[in-house]
Design an enzyme around this catalytic site. Structure first.
Site, PDB file in Angstrom:
ATOM      1  N   LEU A 248       0.811  -1.212   0.000  1.00 13.98           N
ATOM      2  CA  LEU A 248       0.000   0.000   0.000  1.00 13.98           C
ATOM      3  C   LEU A 248       0.848   1.267   0.000  1.00 13.98           C
ATOM      4  O   LEU A 248       0.429   2.297  -0.535  1.00 13.98           O
ATOM      5  CB  LEU A 248      -0.958   0.001   1.193  1.00 13.98           C
ATOM      6  CG  LEU A 248      -2.159  -0.933   1.061  1.00 13.98           C
ATOM      7  CD1 LEU A 248      -2.955  -0.966   2.358  1.00 13.98           C
ATOM      8  CD2 LEU A 248      -3.057  -0.526  -0.103  1.00 13.98           C
ATOM      9  N   ARG A 252      -0.194   3.780  -2.834  1.00 14.66           N
ATOM     10  CA  ARG A 252      -0.657   5.138  -2.550  1.00 14.66           C
ATOM     11  C   ARG A 252       0.015   6.158  -3.454  1.00 14.66           C
ATOM     12  O   ARG A 252      -0.580   7.174  -3.820  1.00 14.66           O
ATOM     13  CB  ARG A 252      -0.404   5.475  -1.079  1.00 14.66           C
ATOM     14  CG  ARG A 252      -1.395   4.809  -0.147  1.00 14.66           C
ATOM     15  CD  ARG A 252      -0.978   4.854   1.308  1.00 14.66           C
ATOM     16  NE  ARG A 252      -1.995   4.183   2.124  1.00 14.66           N
ATOM     17  CZ  ARG A 252      -1.780   3.688   3.332  1.00 14.66           C
ATOM     18  NH1 ARG A 252      -0.579   3.774   3.877  1.00 14.66           N
ATOM     19  NH2 ARG A 252      -2.760   3.112   4.001  1.00 14.66           N
ATOM     20  N   PHE A 371     -10.109   5.633  -1.566  1.00 16.93           N
ATOM     21  CA  PHE A 371      -9.467   4.333  -1.720  1.00 16.93           C
ATOM     22  C   PHE A 371      -7.957   4.395  -1.458  1.00 16.93           C
ATOM     23  O   PHE A 371      -7.383   5.461  -1.325  1.00 16.93           O
ATOM     24  CB  PHE A 371      -9.783   3.657  -3.049  1.00 16.93           C
ATOM     25  CG  PHE A 371      -9.478   4.409  -4.327  1.00 16.93           C
ATOM     26  CD1 PHE A 371      -8.574   5.438  -4.376  1.00 16.93           C
ATOM     27  CD2 PHE A 371     -10.109   4.037  -5.504  1.00 16.93           C
ATOM     28  CE1 PHE A 371      -8.277   6.093  -5.555  1.00 16.93           C
ATOM     29  CE2 PHE A 371      -9.825   4.674  -6.706  1.00 16.93           C
ATOM     30  CZ  PHE A 371      -8.910   5.707  -6.715  1.00 16.93           C
ATOM     31  N   GLU A 372      -7.340   3.207  -1.356  1.00 19.09           N
ATOM     32  CA  GLU A 372      -5.940   3.042  -0.930  1.00 19.09           C
ATOM     33  C   GLU A 372      -5.713   3.659   0.449  1.00 19.09           C
ATOM     34  O   GLU A 372      -4.634   4.186   0.742  1.00 19.09           O
ATOM     35  CB  GLU A 372      -4.975   3.661  -1.949  1.00 19.09           C
ATOM     36  CG  GLU A 372      -5.077   3.100  -3.344  1.00 19.09           C
ATOM     37  CD  GLU A 372      -4.501   1.706  -3.496  1.00 19.09           C
ATOM     38  OE1 GLU A 372      -4.133   1.097  -2.476  1.00 19.09           O
ATOM     39  OE2 GLU A 372      -4.440   1.228  -4.635  1.00 19.09           O
ATOM     40  N   GLY A 373      -6.734   3.606   1.281  1.00 19.12           N
ATOM     41  CA  GLY A 373      -6.662   4.206   2.610  1.00 19.12           C
ATOM     42  C   GLY A 373      -7.258   5.601   2.577  1.00 19.12           C
ATOM     43  O   GLY A 373      -6.777   6.472   1.841  1.00 19.12           O
TER      44      GLY A 373
END
Length: 397
Positions: A248, A252, A371-373
């Site tokens: 991630l 990111r 998304f992606e955190g």
């Protein structure tokens, strides 16, 4: 599109130029209409990915010995930015595909890399990254999808049962890099398994009806007793959380670069409109209030690019970049939301219509903050890294 920027090598600049040419000739002319169609009839633009794959643009940051481009992350991310300035859904797909290859490239055995990476990096395949579940988004450790070994001591196969949610390329992917529970030891009980796209027992939900990114097809992935050979377990059993978090960090940056490309496209449209649209006998860009708004938009795009490139250079130097990746994701996606919103404002009523792509850009920007955190999670990552480094510095002092 972004102006030419200094690259680490001539080869890197050539790749950027090639990407820009492909975007102008192949992607940009079809993006708006494809997104409009996919809003009612979801479709994955596989031909667009095939064009990029044939140009070698789907494998840039991975080793040449396995079919990759052998390029620094700094180059790869600028390619993603260029793609996003033409077609955001495709740029997100490129970032997702790169993310799916990361666990094998970084944590796989030599045998796994030789067996799996050439196909993954061929330009013909697309991967899906199966991490999130309906009940476990930010709280990865609470996932319930389970892989049961046929022999806990020396397994030859795992059987997967459970459901993953919000998965890009679901139903279209050639492989699914999946994170599953192999024990009940919380976050330490997670493992990573690469599931073939044609494995019996794989099933898929209906595509999600989303606000934007309609050509980024997203749906649930159901593992209904999917049997996978044990040699597709990446890393050790119980190492899945570490693999997912490491992946991630890089993922990111892909989203940060894509968000920057989207913001750049919005700015370009706003500037062009400001030169052409006249009110009170002069171009609206001559009005200081609007000119200053454009200046703020340019500052946001430029600072976004600097943020992701800084993190990429740390990545390329082999240094820790967890905090910087979170900063880049936070800054770039917040700026994309702001710049696309301001671009709609510049065009006024025209910006609110589908005659121009700005309303689509604004809708597409929103999900980048999620998304992606989520960006709230990015703030948590940043603050923890800051406090961790402060504590370490205090001890050294």
């Amino acid at each position: 599109m972004p102006a030419t920027r200094l690259m680490p090598t001539e080869e890197g600049q050539d790749l950027i130029d090639l990407t820009r040419e492909i975007c102008l000739k192949e992607l940009l002319p079809q993006a708006s209409e494809a997104e409009r169609r996919a809003a009612t009839t979801p479709e994955l633009p596989r031909d667009a990915f095939r064009v990029l794959g044939q140009a070698g643009l789907l494998s840039l940051p991975y080793p040449e010995e396995f079919g990759g481009g052998g390029q620094p992350y700094e180059v790869y991310l600028q390619v993603v930015e260029e793609i996003a300035s033409a077609w955001m859904s495709v740029a997100v797909g490129v970032s997702v595909h790169s993310l799916t290859c990361y666990p094998v490239a970084q944590f796989g055995t030599r045998a796994q890399q030789e067996a799996l990476l050439p196909a993954m990096l061929s330009g013909e395949q697309l991967g899906a990254y199966c991490l999130s579940e309906r009940g476990s988004g930010s709280d990865v450790a609470s996932m319930s999808t389970r892989a049961t070994a046929d022999d806990d001591t020396d397994p030859t196969a795992y059987t997967l049962k459970g459901t993953k949610a919000w998965i890009s390329h679901a139903g279209h992917a050639d492989f699914y890099t999946s994170f599953v529970r192999t024990s009940d030891d919380g976050g330490r009980g997670l493992s990573c398994i690469v599931v073939p796209g044609d494995a019996p027992g794989l099933a898929f939900g209906a595509p999600e009806k989303k606000m934007g990114l309609h050509c980024d097809t997203v749906s649930e992935v159901h593992f209904e007793g999917v049997e996978v050979s044990a040699d597709r377990l990446v890393g050790e059993r119980g190492q899945g959380m570490a693999i997912a978090l490491s992946a991630l960090d890089s993922g990111r940056l892909g989203i940060a670069a894509a968000a920057t490309g989207l913001a750049q496209a919005a700015l370009d449209h706003a500037v062009a409109y400001s030169k052409e649209r006249e009110q009170f006998g002069r171009p609206i860009g001559d009005n200081q209030g609007l000119a200053f708004l454009l200046a703020d938009m340019e500052a946001a795009v430029t600072s976004s690019r600097a943020a992701y490139l800084h993190a990429a250079r740390l990545h390329d130097a082999g240094r820790s970049f967890t905090k910087e990746a979170a900063v880049a994701k936070l800054v770039c996606t917040d700026n994309a939301m702001r710049v696309t919103t301001d671009a709609v404002q510049v065009l006024g009523g025209a910006g609110y219509t589908q005659d121009f792509p700005l309303e689509r850009f604004m809708r597409e920007a929103k999900v980048t903050q999620i998304f992606e955190g989520t960006n709230q999670i990015q703030r948590l990552v940043i603050s923890r890294q800051l406090l961790k480094s402060t504590t370490s510095s205090s001890k050294r002092g």
